[in-house]
Each structure stands twice: as structure tokens, then as C-alpha cells.
Enzyme design. Structure first.
Site, PDB file in Angstrom:
ATOM      1  N   LYS A  73       0.898  -1.318  -0.473  1.00  0.00           N
ATOM      2  CA  LYS A  73      -0.207  -0.047  -0.011  1.00  0.00           C
ATOM      3  C   LYS A  73       0.931   1.229  -0.239  1.00  0.00           C
ATOM      4  O   LYS A  73       2.175   1.350   1.009  1.00  0.00           O
ATOM      5  CB  LYS A  73      -0.640  -0.131   1.725  1.00  0.00           C
ATOM      6  CG  LYS A  73      -1.819   1.415   1.690  1.00  0.00           C
ATOM      7  CD  LYS A  73      -2.456   1.814   0.488  1.00  0.00           C
ATOM      8  CE  LYS A  73      -3.317   0.375  -0.148  1.00  0.00           C
ATOM      9  NZ  LYS A  73      -5.136   0.436  -0.382  1.00  0.00           N
ATOM     10  N   HIS A  76     -11.373  -7.800  -2.000  1.00  0.00           N
ATOM     11  CA  HIS A  76     -10.893  -6.080  -2.148  1.00  0.00           C
ATOM     12  C   HIS A  76     -10.742  -6.371  -0.564  1.00  0.00           C
ATOM     13  O   HIS A  76     -11.946  -6.985   0.475  1.00  0.00           O
ATOM     14  CB  HIS A  76     -11.449  -5.168  -2.578  1.00  0.00           C
ATOM     15  CG  HIS A  76     -11.664  -3.759  -1.539  1.00  0.00           C
ATOM     16  ND1 HIS A  76     -11.930  -3.155  -0.758  1.00  0.00           N
ATOM     17  CD2 HIS A  76     -10.251  -2.954  -1.570  1.00  0.00           C
ATOM     18  CE1 HIS A  76     -11.478  -1.828  -0.880  1.00  0.00           C
ATOM     19  NE2 HIS A  76     -10.249  -1.955  -1.581  1.00  0.00           N
TER      20      HIS A  76
HETATM   21 MG    MG Z   1      -7.266   0.026  -3.876  1.00  0.00          MG
END
Ligand code: MG
Length: 410
Positions: free
Chosen positions: A171, A299
Site C-alpha cells: 500500500k 478487496h
Molecule cells: Mg486498492
């Protein structure tokens, strides 16, 4: 079977450490709303939604008059009762629908004595593989800061040893793209044979997205996830980069999926059981993706055990799930389900086999973390506690300085 009541409880469950992302941070805890849908036969179905507090709990309470006496088996009618698409301009209740749908599927499964995946087409796998989901983070209570490439690689090695991950998702969007590229390359060098993905939450400019994408083309990438904002931005990058592009931000409903089929911007769609409005919506979307040869992944929007169960049942029934799923789950210190956190084995989590979702609430844990929520409250997801006054722009021009050890004050 008829619905007689819906109860919502906000909990705050501690993370190992505050997690940084392009919009701000998760400030050391996940705030979630747990819902219990009670049926007239005494069964209780479980659901979960991100965020919480008085307004979220009130939103669920407000559904009760319209859902009282609704048969949980009537899932299509439920969709229109809560989230009629023509009314959603005024009342966007997609996430509420998702939580209630989870609970209704849980009730149906319990009533019939079958696991949710048997109601959704039957499982094609017994366990769902997960990616490691790596974050830059602030230090907290014995959990070290993660900022440098060396810290990131050491953290990944620990996670790989503990849980068996062979896919790693970074991330990003926190530090300047060239610095994060250095971090990504360090992962590739440290874990040859493993697969990688990078997700800066859509904050790069198209020029930066192109530059990053081209720089990683020779590496073992699953995909580049939301390097830039919007279908048109993704399309501009996709036309000139050979790495598959993925999104969880701009293909989150069927209209957007249709747009992406007609003029492809993303090659892989990350399905989210909350954002799409339920497990069944994700199964339907996966079928469209199968038809048009779009990739499918799962997700994570920051789940506790109830939501994780929905992701596992979804992952179990999708033949075209060729990518490891995402989960923040290993970043949690605890869970609210009986038996504690579901374990990873060889980078995968077994699909629950009990009736319905196959998980039950640990009442003591729910009480403890409801109390923690009352004590700490929520947090602004789009602010960074270590950068007072800062807020994100898209494309972002004000990344954190990697040479400075930011101080987390939270
Ligand atoms: Mg994403």
C-alpha cells in the site's frame, strides 16, 4: 422465517500499529459496526459494516420498520426494499444492504443447516489464498515503525514466515513515487519467485503512474492497482504500460463495470462484499468478468471476522478468482468471533464449514471492544495523525518526507 429486529453495535478493535495510506491513516484501530438480524424462530444472522457510531447504528435502526416480517430468503426483494437504484440518488444505502444481506444469508444457512458457500453455487476451493498486504506504519507498543526498504523487507519476511504469504501487496501513496519504487524493488529482490502488487490509492498523476508502471514492467507483478484516479486516468496508463491494471475504486457497481467492458480501463476488478452491496452482487459481477475475461480479485476494506467470512465464502465460489485476496486481517490484534482470529495456513484461510457464515460472536469480546469504541471514538480516515494539518489531494503533490521520522501523536 421472518425478521423481527436488527441490532447494531459499534466496536473498535486494535491494530498492531497505525497504518498509513495515501489519504491519511488507520489510527491504530478499526471501527466497525456489527449487526445482528433476529428472526422469529430465534436465529440470529450476523453482518458487518465499516465505520460506526450513533449515525451508523441509527441508520440500521431506521431499516427495522420496513424490514419487519421480511423473509430473509427473499434476497432480491431485500435489495429493492433497502437500495432501490432509482432512489439511491437520495438514499445511498448500498453498504447497509450489504450488512443486512450477509445476515440474511447467515440466517438462511442456519435454517437449512448448510454453509453460505453452498447457497452461492458451491465451493470450488476449500481455502482462499491471501496477499500479505504491507503498509508503511507508525511504531506502536512493540510493533516497529515501517518506513525504509529494510524495515519493509524485514516486516514482510516476518509475515511470510508466520502466515506463508507468497503474494505481497504494498500500500503506497505515502512517500514520493520514486522512494516507493525503491521499496517495491527491494521486495522483488528479497522475495524472488513471489508475486507483487502496488496500490497507491489512485493518488499518482498519469505521468507518475506511467513512470512507475514502466519501471516495474520486468518484475513479477500481479497488477498495478489504481495508480491514478478514474476510468480515463487508468485507461491512459493502461495504453502505455504492459502491467495489468486493477481497480477497487472506480468499478464498484454494474454501471461502472459495463463502462469498463465497453472501453477497458482496468484488467482486474477487486470485488468488495460491502461496496458492491453484498456477497451475491459480487458473485454476479464475477460472472460478468468471466464473460468478458476480466480478472477478479477480492478487496479488503478493513474487516473483522464476520466480514472476513463473507470474503471467504465469496472466494470459495468464484472459479475465476485467479488472484490472492486482500485482507487487513493479519494487522489486527484480536477479533470479535468465537475462537479468536481465523488462522492462515500456507498463506490461505480455510473457508468456514459451519451453517451460514460459519462464525459466531464472542460476546465478551464484543462488549470489550464496544467499550473501547466508547472510550476512543472514531478517527478521520482521511487525516494522518503524524502530519497535523495535512490533507490529501489527487493527484497528490505533497507526499511525506521519507527521511523524516514522523511522530505519531494519537
Ligand atoms: Mg486498492
Amino acid at each position: 422465517m421472518k425478521i423481527v429486529d436488527i441490532r447494531a453495535t459499534t466496536v473498535a478493535v486494535p491494530l498492531q500499529a497505525p497504518l498509513r495510506h495515501s489519504n491519511g491513516a488507520h489510527w491504530g484501530r478499526f471501527v466497525r459496526t456489527l449487526i445482528e438480524v433476529e428472526a422469529d424462530n430465534g436465529l440470529i444472522g450476523l453482518g458487518e459494516m465499516g465505520g460506526g457510531g450513533e449515525s451508523a447504528e441509527a441508520a440500521f435502526r431506521a431499516l427495522v420498520p420496513n424490514l419487519k416480517d421480511h423473509d430473509p430468503f427473499q434476497l432480491e426483494a431485500l435489495r429493492f426494499k433497502i437500495a432501490n437504484p432509482t432512489a439511491s440518488l437520495y438514499n445511498n444505502r448500498t453498504q447497509l444492504l450489504a450488512a443486512v444481506e450477509f445476515a440474511c444469508i447467515d440466517l438462511i444457512g442456519q435454517q437449512l443447516g448448510v454453509p453460505a458457500h453452498d447457497l452461492l453455487g458451491g465451493r470450488v476451493r476449500d481455502a482462499v489464498p491471501f496477499a500479505s498486504y504491507l503498509f508503511f506504519r507508525y511504531a506502536a507498543d512493540g510493533h516497529a515503525e515501517i518506513r525504509t526498504p529494510d524495515q519493509l523487507v524485514a516486516h514482510t519476511r516476518e509475515l511470510k514466515q508466520a502466515h506463508g504469504f507468497t503474494v505481497h501487496k504494498l500500500k503506497g501513496g505515502v512517500f514520493p513515487p520514486d522512494y516507493e519504487l525503491e521499496c517495491y524493488r527491494a521486495l522483488a529482490a528479497a522475495f524472488p519467485g513471489d508475486r507483487l502488487r502496488y496500490d497507491p490509492n489512485a493518488v499518482l498523476s498519469v505521468a507518475e503512474g506511467l513512470r512507475f508502471g514502466r519501471a516495474i514492467e520486468h518484475l513479477d507483478n500481479d497488477y498495478l492497482e489504481d495508480p491514478v484516479w478514474g476510468l480515463e486516468g487508468l485507461r491512459a496508463v493502461r495504453e502505455r504500460v504492459s502491467v495489468p491494471l486493477a481497480t477497487n475504486t472506480v468499478v464498484v457497481n454494474f454501471e461502472q463495470l459495463a463502462a469498463n467492458v465497453l472501453r477497458r480501463a482496468a484488467d482486474v476488478v477487486l470485488l468488495d462484499t460491502t461496496f458492491w452491496g453484498g456477497i451475491r452482487a459480487c458473485v454476479k459481477a464475477a460472472a460478468v468478468c468471466e464473460t468478458f475475461q476480466l480478472g477478479v480479485a477480492v478487496h479488503s476494506s478493513g474487516e473483522l471476522g464476520v466480514q472476513l467470512a463473507t470474503m471467504l465464502h465469496l472466494g470459495a465460489v468464484l472459479p475465476n478468482l485467479t488472484y490472492a485476496a486482500d485482507a487487513h486481517y493479519h494487522q489486527l490484534r484480536d477479533d470479535v468471533i468465537e475462537g479468536g482470529r481465523l488462522p492462515y495456513l500456507d498463506g490461505a484461510i480455510a473457508v468456514p464449514s459451519g451453517p451460514g457464515l460459519g462464525v459466531k460472536l464472542d460476546r465478551d469480546k464484543v462488549a470489550r471492544y464496544a467499550e473501547l469504541y466508547r472510550e476512543l471514538g472514531g478517527y478521520p480516515y482521511d487525516r494522518d495523525p503524524g502530519r497535523p494539518g495535512w490533507y490529501a489531494q489527487v493527484p497528490n503533490e505533497r507526499f511525506a518526507d521519507p527521511s523524516i521520522i514522523d511522530r505519531y501523536v494519537g
